[in-house]
Design a protein around this motif. Sequence first.
Motif, PDB file in Angstrom:
ATOM      1  N   ILE A  11      10.935  18.076   4.803  1.00 22.93           N
ATOM      2  CA  ILE A  11      11.598  17.040   5.600  1.00 22.93           C
ATOM      3  C   ILE A  11      10.680  15.827   5.738  1.00 22.93           C
ATOM      4  O   ILE A  11       9.524  15.969   6.130  1.00 22.93           O
ATOM      5  CB  ILE A  11      11.931  17.597   7.005  1.00 22.93           C
ATOM      6  N   VAL A  12      11.187  14.658   5.421  1.00 21.79           N
ATOM      7  CA  VAL A  12      10.396  13.438   5.527  1.00 21.79           C
ATOM      8  C   VAL A  12      10.480  12.911   6.963  1.00 21.79           C
ATOM      9  O   VAL A  12      11.559  12.887   7.552  1.00 21.79           O
ATOM     10  CB  VAL A  12      10.926  12.370   4.552  1.00 21.79           C
ATOM     11  N   ALA A  13       9.336  12.511   7.513  1.00 18.12           N
ATOM     12  CA  ALA A  13       9.304  11.992   8.881  1.00 18.12           C
ATOM     13  C   ALA A  13      10.229  10.783   9.005  1.00 18.12           C
ATOM     14  O   ALA A  13      10.232   9.917   8.131  1.00 18.12           O
ATOM     15  CB  ALA A  13       7.883  11.615   9.255  1.00 18.12           C
TER      16      ALA A  13
ATOM     17  N   VAL B 185       0.854  -1.186   0.000  1.00 20.06           N
ATOM     18  CA  VAL B 185       0.000   0.000   0.000  1.00 20.06           C
ATOM     19  C   VAL B 185       0.884   1.229   0.000  1.00 20.06           C
ATOM     20  O   VAL B 185       1.777   1.361   0.829  1.00 20.06           O
ATOM     21  CB  VAL B 185      -0.905   0.022   1.255  1.00 20.06           C
ATOM     22  N   PHE B 186       0.632   2.074  -0.975  1.00 25.56           N
ATOM     23  CA  PHE B 186       1.470   3.272  -1.083  1.00 25.56           C
ATOM     24  C   PHE B 186       0.909   4.389  -0.223  1.00 25.56           C
ATOM     25  O   PHE B 186      -0.259   4.725  -0.289  1.00 25.56           O
ATOM     26  CB  PHE B 186       1.553   3.734  -2.538  1.00 25.56           C
ATOM     27  N   GLN B 187       1.776   4.920   0.588  1.00 18.42           N
ATOM     28  CA  GLN B 187       1.360   6.048   1.411  1.00 18.42           C
ATOM     29  C   GLN B 187       2.248   7.227   1.100  1.00 18.42           C
ATOM     30  O   GLN B 187       3.465   7.107   1.105  1.00 18.42           O
ATOM     31  CB  GLN B 187       1.543   5.695   2.883  1.00 18.42           C
ATOM     32  N   GLU B 188       1.650   8.318   0.785  1.00 21.94           N
ATOM     33  CA  GLU B 188       2.419   9.548   0.543  1.00 21.94           C
ATOM     34  C   GLU B 188       3.172   9.851   1.835  1.00 21.94           C
ATOM     35  O   GLU B 188       2.589   9.893   2.910  1.00 21.94           O
ATOM     36  CB  GLU B 188       1.442  10.670   0.234  1.00 21.94           C
ATOM     37  N   GLU B 189       4.535  10.018   1.721  1.00 19.98           N
ATOM     38  CA  GLU B 189       5.216  10.255   2.973  1.00 19.98           C
ATOM     39  C   GLU B 189       4.907  11.647   3.516  1.00 19.98           C
ATOM     40  O   GLU B 189       4.601  12.575   2.789  1.00 19.98           O
ATOM     41  CB  GLU B 189       6.706   9.917   2.928  1.00 19.98           C
ATOM     42  N   ASN B 190       4.925  11.690   4.823  1.00 25.12           N
ATOM     43  CA  ASN B 190       4.513  12.866   5.545  1.00 25.12           C
ATOM     44  C   ASN B 190       5.649  13.878   5.558  1.00 25.12           C
ATOM     45  O   ASN B 190       6.681  13.622   6.134  1.00 25.12           O
ATOM     46  CB  ASN B 190       4.205  12.397   6.970  1.00 25.12           C
ATOM     47  N   ARG B 191       5.468  14.997   4.881  1.00 28.92           N
ATOM     48  CA  ARG B 191       6.588  15.942   4.818  1.00 28.92           C
ATOM     49  C   ARG B 191       6.335  17.192   5.642  1.00 28.92           C
ATOM     50  O   ARG B 191       5.238  17.713   5.678  1.00 28.92           O
ATOM     51  CB  ARG B 191       6.850  16.342   3.377  1.00 28.92           C
TER      52      ARG B 191
ATOM     53  N   SER C  86       9.964   7.921  14.117  1.00 31.43           N
ATOM     54  CA  SER C  86       9.581   8.803  12.995  1.00 31.43           C
ATOM     55  C   SER C  86       9.976  10.253  13.224  1.00 31.43           C
ATOM     56  O   SER C  86       9.308  11.161  12.749  1.00 31.43           O
ATOM     57  CB  SER C  86       8.077   8.731  12.721  1.00 31.43           C
ATOM     58  N   THR C  87      11.043  10.458  13.968  1.00 31.85           N
ATOM     59  CA  THR C  87      11.535  11.821  14.175  1.00 31.85           C
ATOM     60  C   THR C  87      12.651  12.075  13.168  1.00 31.85           C
ATOM     61  O   THR C  87      13.584  11.282  13.088  1.00 31.85           O
ATOM     62  CB  THR C  87      12.138  11.954  15.602  1.00 31.85           C
ATOM     63  N   PRO C  88      12.571  13.145  12.413  1.00 33.94           N
ATOM     64  CA  PRO C  88      13.688  13.432  11.505  1.00 33.94           C
ATOM     65  C   PRO C  88      14.935  13.852  12.284  1.00 33.94           C
ATOM     66  O   PRO C  88      14.825  14.582  13.266  1.00 33.94           O
ATOM     67  CB  PRO C  88      13.183  14.596  10.650  1.00 33.94           C
ATOM     68  N   VAL C  89      16.086  13.366  11.844  1.00 29.34           N
ATOM     69  CA  VAL C  89      17.340  13.708  12.511  1.00 29.34           C
ATOM     70  C   VAL C  89      18.315  14.277  11.482  1.00 29.34           C
ATOM     71  O   VAL C  89      18.510  13.700  10.417  1.00 29.34           O
ATOM     72  CB  VAL C  89      17.971  12.468  13.184  1.00 29.34           C
ATOM     73  N   PHE C  90      18.914  15.410  11.810  1.00 29.15           N
ATOM     74  CA  PHE C  90      19.928  16.015  10.945  1.00 29.15           C
ATOM     75  C   PHE C  90      21.291  15.862  11.592  1.00 29.15           C
ATOM     76  O   PHE C  90      21.457  16.198  12.761  1.00 29.15           O
ATOM     77  CB  PHE C  90      19.646  17.501  10.733  1.00 29.15           C
ATOM     78  N   LEU C  91      22.237  15.341  10.856  1.00 31.69           N
ATOM     79  CA  LEU C  91      23.594  15.199  11.374  1.00 31.69           C
ATOM     80  C   LEU C  91      24.490  16.162  10.619  1.00 31.69           C
ATOM     81  O   LEU C  91      24.462  16.209   9.394  1.00 31.69           O
ATOM     82  CB  LEU C  91      24.128  13.791  11.115  1.00 31.69           C
TER      83      LEU C  91
ATOM     84  N   ARG D 297      18.435   4.227  14.228  1.00 29.88           N
ATOM     85  CA  ARG D 297      17.400   3.422  14.860  1.00 29.88           C
ATOM     86  C   ARG D 297      16.358   4.310  15.533  1.00 29.88           C
ATOM     87  O   ARG D 297      15.163   4.105  15.419  1.00 29.88           O
ATOM     88  CB  ARG D 297      18.034   2.496  15.910  1.00 29.88           C
ATOM     89  N   PHE D 298      16.861   5.345  16.210  1.00 32.64           N
ATOM     90  CA  PHE D 298      15.951   6.275  16.880  1.00 32.64           C
ATOM     91  C   PHE D 298      15.030   6.951  15.870  1.00 32.64           C
ATOM     92  O   PHE D 298      13.813   7.011  16.067  1.00 32.64           O
ATOM     93  CB  PHE D 298      16.770   7.323  17.655  1.00 32.64           C
ATOM     94  N   ALA D 299      15.611   7.431  14.761  1.00 26.85           N
ATOM     95  CA  ALA D 299      14.820   8.146  13.753  1.00 26.85           C
ATOM     96  C   ALA D 299      13.726   7.249  13.183  1.00 26.85           C
ATOM     97  O   ALA D 299      12.570   7.637  13.072  1.00 26.85           O
ATOM     98  CB  ALA D 299      15.728   8.651  12.638  1.00 26.85           C
TER      99      ALA D 299
END
Length: 469
Positions: free
Chosen positions: A91-93, A69-75, A214-219, A208-210
């Motif tokens: 930003i994608v979740a 099932v295709f789900q539009e990703e939550n941006r 479902s939290t976006p992480v920026f490194l 793993r956390f991200a």
Amino acid sequence: MSKTKTSYFCQGCSYESAKWLGKCPSCAQWNTFVEEIVEKPNTSVPNWKASTSTSQQRANKPVLVSDVVFQEENRLLTPDKEFNRVLGGGIVAGSLVLIGGEPGIGKSTLMLQLAMNMPALKVLYISGEESEMQIKMRAERLMPQAGKSGGGCFILTETSTQNIFKQIEQLQPDLVVVDSIQTLHSAHIESTPGSVSQVRECTAELLRFAKETSTPVFLIGHITKDGMIAGPKILEHMVDTVLQFEGDRHHVYRILRAIKNRFGSASELGIYEMLGEGLREVSNPSEILLSQRDEPLSGITISATLEGLRPMLIETQALVSTSAYGTPQRSATGFDTKRMNMLLAVLEKRCGFKLGVKDVFLNITGGIRIEDPAIDLGLAAAIISSHEDIPVPFKTCFAAELGLSGEIRAVNRIEQRIAEAQKLGFEQIFISKYNMPTGGKNTKMDFSRYNIEVKPVGRIEEAFGLLFG
Ligand code: TYD
Ligand code: MG
């Protein structure tokens, strides 16, 4: 608590050793040993709480592609339009994004500005490089851009991943920024922060956390001089998106480029201007990249290039002068030197210009790097214009690739390039004749609707005949 078991592996041939070795006994390479985890203690504090249990229990079954099932990703849209575009539309979740760049280019500024610009979200900015005071000082400078209060941005100065996850659990942020990945360390590994194994382990924990929350992480990651994101390339395949922040430190323009993007195109580019009070988005790059001149000068041409989906006019400059020493000098800024040598060889062989004894310097203004071959014709015209000391006619623009036998080759999305040149008031554009609409079949591609004279050329000599007479 039982200790994590680690071993050293040769990166060249995978030879395993219990201790670090300078030279690999198997493949005889030097300095290839890297510490890696062999076995993790299962009783110790899990670094990201659910990691051990869920990943082992849940076994996936094969599914038919058509059944998925295709789900539009939550941006998540940021107020920064350039940033959204480079990410492929926000930003994608649950995505893990790496931002690389040389020290001092403005990575911390970019991310702090972004963090303070999202008042509706709880953003956690983790810094292992600067103290709270230093970050506050930077934040003060950015305030005029970032609203008054700094939004919902929390600062944490911490380098241990265990402590970071403890704080994250309490705060429950919507977005996490880590500045920088090279300063973090995980208690599971003994080696120093910034080493390959530490960087890899810390990234894996954050990944793993991200994914699980479902939290976006920026490194943020530092790049070494030769362009590697330190901790050789290993991060690039672990993360979803790799962005590179680049530019010449002596110029005000900075470019944010997507190198890899699982959620969008990898050829997008965002342009910023570094001001006293932070970074400003540049939404009309053509206008700033062209210098203001009121008379034509020799050695300067304008080319219509495309970066990602956005057309952009850039100025290319050439200087050809008689070589004072035996060996002529060739230097190119913002352009591949090998390609420059190829252009010079074509001009020498096909058009008979004696460039072999000349010094040639090429420059792309604004400090940006262009890889688009559509600037070939413009560069060739700049070289000959400088060599002959005849300016190219005013309000002339180029968009074509040059082939080895002197043929002018077609480039992609020519219409966008023509439209951009017209928008900026150019009067003529040289393109390849192979880019012209094919006799009535393709009626949509009719350039007559543009208010700019389109000049199709088939060979380099033909173009020079029209330009220099
Ligand atoms: P920084 O974000 O610290 O770079 P990085 O994190 O990539 O190492 O940026 C440092 C440079 O940016 C520094 O030379 C000062 C300059 N700068 C400005 O020009 N304007 C500003 O508002 C800020 C905060 C920094
Ligand atoms: Mg920094």
